[in-house]
Write a protein that holds these residues in place. Structure first.
Motif, PDB file in Angstrom:
ATOM      1  N   ASP A   1      97.436 -26.813  54.118  1.00  0.00           N
ATOM      2  CA  ASP A   1      96.915 -26.099  55.284  1.00  0.00           C
ATOM      3  C   ASP A   1      95.354 -26.403  55.452  1.00  0.00           C
ATOM      4  OD1 ASP A   1      96.547 -23.956  57.102  1.00  0.00           O
ATOM      5  OD2 ASP A   1      96.724 -22.383  55.850  1.00  0.00           O
ATOM      6  N   THR A   2      95.089 -27.008  56.479  1.00  0.00           N
ATOM      7  CA  THR A   2      93.704 -27.407  56.865  1.00  0.00           C
ATOM      8  C   THR A   2      93.239 -26.830  58.063  1.00  0.00           C
ATOM      9  OG1 THR A   2      94.166 -29.477  57.781  1.00  0.00           O
ATOM     10  CG2 THR A   2      93.769 -29.571  55.352  1.00  0.00           C
ATOM     11  N   ASP A   3      91.942 -26.703  58.443  1.00  0.00           N
ATOM     12  CA  ASP A   3      91.494 -26.386  59.783  1.00  0.00           C
ATOM     13  C   ASP A   3      91.913 -27.138  60.869  1.00  0.00           C
ATOM     14  OD1 ASP A   3      89.847 -24.362  58.416  1.00  0.00           O
ATOM     15  OD2 ASP A   3      88.147 -25.641  58.380  1.00  0.00           O
ATOM     16  N   GLU A   4      92.251 -28.607  60.601  1.00  0.00           N
ATOM     17  CA  GLU A   4      93.077 -29.538  61.519  1.00  0.00           C
ATOM     18  C   GLU A   4      94.331 -29.409  61.581  1.00  0.00           C
ATOM     19  OE1 GLU A   4      90.421 -30.594  59.312  1.00  0.00           O
ATOM     20  OE2 GLU A   4      88.953 -30.174  60.458  1.00  0.00           O
ATOM     21  N   GLY A   5      95.014 -28.645  61.071  1.00  0.00           N
ATOM     22  CA  GLY A   5      96.593 -28.356  60.866  1.00  0.00           C
ATOM     23  C   GLY A   5      97.110 -29.088  59.688  1.00  0.00           C
ATOM     24  N   ASP A   6      98.137 -28.900  59.611  1.00  0.00           N
ATOM     25  CA  ASP A   6      99.068 -29.225  58.219  1.00  0.00           C
ATOM     26  C   ASP A   6      98.669 -30.643  57.853  1.00  0.00           C
ATOM     27  OD1 ASP A   6      99.910 -27.023  57.946  1.00  0.00           O
ATOM     28  OD2 ASP A   6     101.930 -27.384  58.457  1.00  0.00           O
ATOM     29  N   ASP A   7      98.160 -30.987  56.613  1.00  0.00           N
ATOM     30  CA  ASP A   7      97.858 -32.397  56.008  1.00  0.00           C
ATOM     31  C   ASP A   7      98.688 -32.638  54.999  1.00  0.00           C
ATOM     32  OD1 ASP A   7      96.837 -34.971  55.503  1.00  0.00           O
ATOM     33  OD2 ASP A   7      94.933 -34.254  55.377  1.00  0.00           O
TER      34      ASP A   7
END
Length: 451
Positions: free
Chosen positions: A172-178
């Motif tokens: 879970d990251t600010d840019e979406g799932d990584d």
């Protein structure tokens, strides 16, 4: 005195802009290389219309999203003609089309999110004169080191060991799932997770499922390519065969058809496809007894019980060939008992045949390449910079795809040299007359991101 090369500072204006193009849309030598980053060479530019019938039959035989387990296990893609006229007909481009469709998200879209699948692509850039099945397996191993499936599977295996909360915290990251964070040591460490312990747990799971110890260790640690290189004194993956250094080939069949298959199954792949391109480079140097030997070994690895691949019906095999190559192999194919599974004939039920494009289909191929390199995308679908008579002259010269694209390259280069804004029949005739000068073209010129 040493003078360093000058780096390009400003993008030069493309000589193709007067034609409404950002760059040359056609390769002067359009032999597909699936690992190239150039869309003119890697098959990314693809006109589906001219091969819609072939695509539809391929889907009926091999994709079958609602009946995947009953897909054909052995099929072939054909071009009519011999080793010369049968080349450049689009066999590799069709394989690349399905390879990209499936591997872009490991079948997520192709199979409606119900399961994952993978395409492995094996090809032979030069003639193979011995240990044919072993070299085929090695070519497949080289591809899995390049196509990203090893990392994708490793992420899945680590995900299955971690708790849902641990996975959520990682991806879970600010840019979406990584999902890549599951492979990053620092990201794992920041969440109190030991990479070494994860690798050990994955390795244990792989060994429980039957993967041999050394490949299980390498696959779990993400060092499988290094492991393959360690099997050779020169530490290289290519060429596939090196005289007096055949340890890698001694293990290639078991590594691919056993260990890799089991690894992919544990990671969640329901099955896959083994695309074998340029099969004639395997068969053309064979004596009759060698053809029979190869056919039997091919059947053992892909059809008959003995390997994990056949025990689990994992890979569907697709051979790309032409009529002359099949004639040499057909008798051995029959003697090995493979004809009952898939006849080596362009008219067989399990064959997908690529005809020579009609003039209208050849126009579609040209337009698809033009659209990729237009200055003004609102002109997509048009024949500009060609006039009607100019394009008619081009496609009537030779509609066979490779020759068509080679001729188109010569014509557009000639028109750009002359500063023309359109390409009429006179320009086409002059460029293809044999009297036009040979031009060396910089294919990075005008390519976005070129350095």
């Amino acid at each position: 005195m040493v003078t360093p090369p000058r780096r390009r500072v400003n993008q030069q204006r493309s000589i193709y802009e007067p034609l409404g193009l950002t760059d040359l849309p056609f390769s002067a030598n359009p032999v597909l290389n699936l690992y190239s980053t150039d869309p003119r060479l890697n098959g990314a530019i693809y006109a589906e219309g001219p091969v819609q019938d072939a695509i539809a039959k391929f889907e009926r035989l091999l994709i079958r999203p609602k009946d995947f387990n009953n897909r054909v296990k052995l099929a072939s893609v054909w071009a009519e003609g011999d080793h010369i006229s049968g080349r450049g007909m689009g066999k590799t481009a069709l394989l690349r089309f399905f390879r990209h469709r499936i591997n872009s998200d490991w079948g997520e879209t192709e199979f409606d999110g119900n399961f994952s699948a993978v395409v492995i692509y094996a090809s032979f850039p030069s003639l193979v004169d011995r240990r044919w099945m072993e070299q085929l397996a090695w070519a497949a191993l080289v591809d899995i080191c390049r196509n990203g499936v090893l990392d994708a599977a490793r992420v899945a295996l680590r995900r299955d060991i971690l708790s849902d909360d641990q996975v959520a915290a990682l991806i879970d990251t600010d840019e979406g799932d990584d999902w890549g964070n599951l492979l990053r040591h620092q990201a794992l460490e920041a969440n109190g997770i030991s990479s070494a312990e994860l690798d050990e747990a994955v390795e244990e799971n792989l060994r429980k499922e039957g993967v041999e110890s050394l490949p299980a260790k390498a696959l779990a640690r993400g060092t499988f390519e290094d492991f393959l290189r360690s099997l050779r004194r020169d530490q290289n993956l290519e060429p596939y065969y090196v005289p007096r250094d055949t340890k890698s080939l001694d293990y290639s069949r078991a590594l691919f058809f056993n260990d890799v298959v089991l690894y992919l199954r544990v990671a969640g792949f329901a099955g896959g496809y083994l695309f074998v391109d340029d099969i004639e480079n395997l068969t053309d140097q064979m004596a009759r007894r060698h053809r029979l030997e190869f056919a039997k070994e091919f059947g053992i690895c892909t059809m008959r019980p003995g390997y994990a691949n056949t025990d689990h019906s994992f890979f569907s095999c697709v051979l790309a060939t032409h009529q002359q190559a099949s004639t040499a192999l057909a008798q051995a194919w029959n003697e090995a008992g493979l004809s009952g599974m898939a006849q080596l004939s362009p008219d067989a039920r399990t064959s997908v045949k690529l005809p020579v494009p009609t003039p209208d289909q050849a126009r579609e191929i040209i337009v698809a390449h033009l659209d990729r390199y237009r200055v003004d995308s609102t002109e997509n679908g048009s024949i500009r910079p060609f006039t009607e008579d100019g394009l008619d002259a081009l496609v009537s010269k030779n509609p066979q795809p490779r020759n068509l694209l080679t001729n188109a390259s010569m014509v557009v280069i000639r028109a750009a040299e002359q500063g023309k804004v359109s390409i009429d029949v006179a320009t086409v005739v002059e460029a293809l007359s044999g009297d036009a000068p040979v031009v060396s073209v910089d294919y990075t010129e005008g390519v976005e991101g070129a350095t």
